[in-house]
Write an enzyme that holds these catalytic residues in place. Structure first.
Site, short mmCIF file in Angstrom:
data_model
loop_
_atom_site.label_atom_id
_atom_site.label_comp_id
_atom_site.label_asym_id
_atom_site.label_seq_id
_atom_site.Cartn_x
_atom_site.Cartn_y
_atom_site.Cartn_z
N PRO A 1 15.05 52.35 38.02
CA PRO A 1 13.79 53.09 38.17
C PRO A 1 13.96 54.34 39.02
O PRO A 1 13.36 55.38 38.74
CB PRO A 1 12.86 52.06 38.83
CG PRO A 1 13.39 50.73 38.40
CD PRO A 1 14.87 50.90 38.28
N GLY A 2 14.82 54.29 40.04
CA GLY A 2 14.98 55.46 40.91
C GLY A 2 16.26 56.24 40.69
O GLY A 2 16.58 57.14 41.47
N GLN B 1 9.37 81.65 0.02
CA GLN B 1 10.52 82.21 0.72
C GLN B 1 10.71 81.54 2.09
O GLN B 1 11.83 81.27 2.51
CB GLN B 1 10.36 83.72 0.91
CG GLN B 1 11.62 84.36 1.48
CD GLN B 1 11.41 85.78 1.94
OE1 GLN B 1 10.50 86.07 2.70
NE2 GLN B 1 12.24 86.67 1.44
N GLU C 1 31.11 58.23 24.79
CA GLU C 1 29.67 57.96 24.64
C GLU C 1 28.97 59.22 24.08
O GLU C 1 28.15 59.13 23.18
CB GLU C 1 29.09 57.57 26.00
CG GLU C 1 27.62 57.25 25.95
CD GLU C 1 27.10 56.65 27.25
OE1 GLU C 1 27.90 56.36 28.16
OE2 GLU C 1 25.87 56.48 27.35
N GLY D 1 22.86 60.99 29.19
CA GLY D 1 22.95 62.28 29.89
C GLY D 1 22.03 63.30 29.24
O GLY D 1 22.16 63.57 28.04
N GLY E 1 3.96 69.18 5.94
CA GLY E 1 2.51 69.27 6.15
C GLY E 1 1.99 67.97 6.77
O GLY E 1 2.69 67.32 7.56
N GLN F 1 7.11 70.07 9.75
CA GLN F 1 6.26 71.21 9.37
C GLN F 1 6.27 71.41 7.85
O GLN F 1 5.23 71.63 7.24
CB GLN F 1 6.78 72.47 10.08
CG GLN F 1 5.83 73.65 10.03
CD GLN F 1 4.56 73.40 10.86
OE1 GLN F 1 4.53 72.53 11.71
NE2 GLN F 1 3.52 74.14 10.54
N MET G 1 23.12 50.92 33.50
CA MET G 1 23.38 51.85 34.61
C MET G 1 22.06 52.30 35.23
O MET G 1 21.89 52.31 36.43
CB MET G 1 24.12 53.09 34.10
CG MET G 1 25.43 52.83 33.42
SD MET G 1 26.18 54.40 32.93
CE MET G 1 26.32 54.18 31.19
C1 LIG Z 1 15.18 54.40 24.65
C2 LIG Z 1 16.10 54.51 25.82
C3 LIG Z 1 17.28 53.79 25.82
C4 LIG Z 1 18.12 53.84 26.93
N1 LIG Z 1 19.24 53.05 26.96
C5 LIG Z 1 19.94 52.94 28.12
C6 LIG Z 1 20.99 51.98 28.26
O1 LIG Z 1 21.29 51.23 27.32
N2 LIG Z 1 21.64 51.89 29.45
C7 LIG Z 1 21.34 52.69 30.52
O2 LIG Z 1 21.96 52.55 31.56
N3 LIG Z 1 20.36 53.63 30.41
C8 LIG Z 1 19.65 53.76 29.26
N4 LIG Z 1 18.64 54.68 29.14
C9 LIG Z 1 18.35 55.54 30.29
C10 LIG Z 1 18.73 57.00 30.07
O3 LIG Z 1 20.12 57.16 30.02
C11 LIG Z 1 18.07 57.81 31.22
O4 LIG Z 1 16.68 57.79 30.98
C12 LIG Z 1 18.59 59.24 31.27
O5 LIG Z 1 19.93 59.27 31.72
C13 LIG Z 1 17.75 60.13 32.21
O6 LIG Z 1 17.56 59.53 33.45
P1 LIG Z 1 16.07 59.41 34.06
O7 LIG Z 1 15.19 58.80 33.03
O8 LIG Z 1 16.16 58.76 35.38
O9 LIG Z 1 15.58 60.91 34.22
P2 LIG Z 1 15.77 61.81 35.53
O10 LIG Z 1 17.18 61.75 35.98
O11 LIG Z 1 14.71 61.48 36.50
O12 LIG Z 1 15.49 63.27 34.93
C14 LIG Z 1 14.20 63.85 34.80
C15 LIG Z 1 14.37 65.32 34.44
O13 LIG Z 1 15.06 65.98 35.51
C16 LIG Z 1 16.19 66.65 34.98
N5 LIG Z 1 17.30 66.66 35.95
C17 LIG Z 1 17.79 65.61 36.64
N6 LIG Z 1 18.85 66.00 37.38
C18 LIG Z 1 19.02 67.32 37.12
C19 LIG Z 1 19.96 68.31 37.55
N7 LIG Z 1 20.95 68.03 38.40
N8 LIG Z 1 19.82 69.58 37.09
C20 LIG Z 1 18.83 69.90 36.24
N9 LIG Z 1 17.93 69.01 35.77
C21 LIG Z 1 18.02 67.73 36.20
C22 LIG Z 1 16.59 65.86 33.74
O14 LIG Z 1 17.37 66.64 32.87
C23 LIG Z 1 15.21 65.54 33.17
O15 LIG Z 1 14.74 66.62 32.44
C24 LIG Z 1 17.80 54.68 28.04
C25 LIG Z 1 16.62 55.42 28.01
C26 LIG Z 1 15.76 55.33 26.93
C27 LIG Z 1 14.46 56.07 26.99
#
Ligand SMILES: Cc1cc2nc3c(=O)[nH]c(=O)nc-3n(C[C@H](O)[C@H](O)[C@H](O)COP(=O)(O)OP(=O)(O)OC[C@H]3O[C@@H](n4cnc5c(N)ncnc54)[C@H](O)[C@@H]3O)c2cc1C
Length: 380
Positions: A129-130, A279, A242, A364, A339, A336, A126
């Protein structure tokens, strides 16, 4: 705290899966981590032993066990051995259900037997990059031609991205409607489909995560999953499961971190006494145990609600939010208590710490979970 929702057959399944992991996975974890990927054979071995896609119908080689408690056990046992690369929950609990729910009989007959056998490894793509949190912003698109679809675009951070044979790819299919997406089943070897490098990550080092590229990929109509333009709705429909899967993994990961730390603090000495006798240690361990127990009860209840098709999206979001935040807090406190040893890769807690961080981001982010929960409770 005793857990009450498992029956004898679940205990038997757990014992057999645990034995499988000890025999086939644990001895190889360092090598897989070094390689940045797990071998295909482990998927086939898991398939042969009946551990993949337990819900699949018997005619496809499955056990027909439509009971999420089996998925939960798989998540838990993988978390207890801290194996992030052999990502069975993605294959069995996230990807295969798409085919089961939205696929037609011909598609199930064609793909399900090999998915259950582990010959076909799945992924779902899904994120771009953008466009991550904001899926409607995706740019990958498919255009209808005479007898096929023409798919163009790219995906990023895709788990199983290098290994996968069958990938569920979301693409826009109507330029006039940003929510009109379709799910395409993209197969390894289709001309125009290419994979980028295996991305280097902070943790989950045995898992292959990759970029995928689609350049004029000709997709036949038989590879369209469900109805054209309904993809966004399908993705939303599967998110509760999911997120529940994530919650099952996260709470088990917290328990695993607690357990290794319990052992460490009772063995390690400082100022002539066990670390456990301070403690501060007792209080930290008590706080973590309490929160893990409370989280586990909530997750177990969600699993049973999900079995009754009664798990609501916002409650699944609560489970994901709470357990993944708790996991990250627990692993930090456990480091922590270790150590300096807690910063050394050879100690399990260090790997658990590195592996945990992504849980608050993928499937998400915590912020998106809060948006969902807020909206469901009248904070629009
Ligand atoms: C190891 C790994 C495995 C993955 N596997 C998959 C996979 O198998 N398939 C797949 O499709 N994707 C996969 N992903 C992608 C992952 O689901 C996304 O990275 C994630 O959903 C966040 O999207 P983004 O990286 O574009 O971050 P962004 O959407 O750019 O978010 C950046 C920051 O902005 C915040 N933000 C964004 N919108 C809002 C909002 N409306 N309100 C408040 N805060 C917001 C976010 O919470 C975050 O803190 C994977 C990622 C990693 C790192």
């Amino acid at each position: 705290m005793e857990r009450r929702h498992f029956e004898q057959e679940h205990t038997i399944f757990r014992a057999s899966f645990r034995e499988f992991l000890q025999r086939e996975v644990v001895p190889h974890q360092d090598a897989w981590e070094e390689a940045g990927i797990v071998p295909r054979e482990i998927w086939c071995k898991a398939g042969e032993s009946g551990f993949l896609v337990p819900f699949a119908d018997e005619k496809y080689g499955g056990a027909g066990a439509r009971d999420f408690r089996y998925d939960q056990i798989v998540c838990e046992e993988l978390a207890y051995i801290n194996e992030p690369g052999f990502i069975m929950p993605l294959h069995s609990s996230l990807c295969a259900p798409y085919l089961d729910t939205f696929g037609n009989e011909a598609q199930k007959d064609r793909w399900m037997p090999d998915i259950v056998a582990g010959n076909t490894i799945m992924a779902v793509a899904m994120t771009e990059p953008g466009a991550g949190s904001d899926l409607a912003g995706m740019r990958t698109h498919a255009e209808k031609k005479d007898d096929h679809w023409l798919l163009n675009g790219s995906k990023i951070y895709i788990s199983n991205g290098i290994l996968a044979d069958l990938i569920i790819v979301a693409a826009k299919t109507n330029p006039d409607n940003k929510h009109a997406m379709t799910l395409f089943m993209i197969e390894a070897g289709m001309p125009g489909f290419e994979r980028g490098r295996n991305l280097k990550k902070l943790g989950m080092k045995s898992q292959d995560t990759a970029e995928l590229f689609f350049n004029d990929v000709k997709v036949p109509p038989e590879n369209v999953l469900g109805q054209v333009d309904f993809g966004f709705y399908y993705l939303m429909q599967m998110l509760a499961q999911e997120r529940l899967t994530n919650a099952c993994c996260a709470i088990a990961g917290a328990k695993a971190a607690y357990d290794v730390t319990k052992t460490y603090v009772t063995e390690r000495k400082a100022f002539g006494r066990e670390i456990a006798k301070f403690q501060n240690t007792r209080f930290k361990m008590a706080e973590m145990k309490t929160e893990i127990d409370i989280g586990q009860v909530f997750v177990d209840r969600c699993v049973m609600d999900h079995n009754q098709q009664q798990l609501k999206d916002d409650i699944a979001a609560e489970a994901k939010l709470w357990t993944t935040e708790l996991l990250c807090k627990v692993v930090d406190q456990c480091v922590q208590l270790h150590g300096g040893a807690g910063y050394m890769w050879e100690y399990p807690i260090t790997r658990m710490y590195a592996n945990a961080r992504i849980q608050r981001i993928f499937a998400g982010t915590s912020e998106i979970m809060k948006e969902i929960i807020g909206r469901a409770n009248g904070f629009a």
